[in-house]
Design a protein around this motif. Structure first.
Motif, short mmCIF file in Angstrom:
data_model
loop_
_atom_site.label_atom_id
_atom_site.label_comp_id
_atom_site.label_asym_id
_atom_site.label_seq_id
_atom_site.Cartn_x
_atom_site.Cartn_y
_atom_site.Cartn_z
N GLY A 189 8.93 57.93 11.03
CA GLY A 189 8.44 56.55 11.03
C GLY A 189 8.00 56.07 12.40
N MET A 190 7.47 54.86 12.42
CA MET A 190 6.98 54.28 13.67
C MET A 190 8.08 53.49 14.37
N THR A 191 7.99 53.43 15.69
CA THR A 191 8.91 52.60 16.47
C THR A 191 8.37 51.17 16.45
N ALA A 192 9.17 50.23 16.93
CA ALA A 192 8.72 48.84 17.01
C ALA A 192 7.49 48.75 17.90
N LYS A 193 7.49 49.51 18.98
CA LYS A 193 6.34 49.52 19.89
C LYS A 193 5.10 50.07 19.19
N GLY A 194 5.28 51.12 18.39
CA GLY A 194 4.17 51.70 17.65
C GLY A 194 3.61 50.74 16.62
N ARG A 195 4.50 50.03 15.90
CA ARG A 195 4.03 49.03 14.92
C ARG A 195 3.26 47.93 15.62
N ALA A 196 3.77 47.46 16.76
CA ALA A 196 3.10 46.39 17.50
C ALA A 196 1.72 46.84 17.97
#
Length: 95
Positions: free
Chosen positions: A29-36
């Protein structure tokens, strides 16, 4: 050709300071930074995983995600380790 809404991928990085995806061992999955980063680039609204949903909407998202990823694992030609890791991190299969 017109630009589609979500057609600007971000580079997949799982190590170092700029990591925007979790490694398979940590649940994929994506990290919070990746989602942002993805949301900013694509005017999107990706949300964090909902392994323990607090709202009815989150419960629906979880059910949909678990059904979709279960199909990915079932129909995969190989082992599908990232899909299995994502199912585990979302607590799929647990009531």
């Amino acid at each position: 050709m017109a630009t589609k809404k979500h057609d600007k991928p971000i580079p997949r990085t799982t190590t170092g300071k700029g990591a925007n995806y979790k490694p398979t061992e940590k649940g994929a999955g994506m990290t919070a930074k990746g989602r942002a980063e993805y949301n900013a680039k694509n005017n999107a609204n990706l949300k964090a995983p909902a392994p323990n949903p607090k709202t009815k909407a989150d419960a629906g998202r979880k059910a949909s995600f678990c059904a979709r990823m279960s199909g990915v694992v079932k129909n995969a030609k190989g082992d599908a380790p990232r899909a299995k890791a994502a199912l585990k991190s979302w607590n799929c299969g647990k009531k």
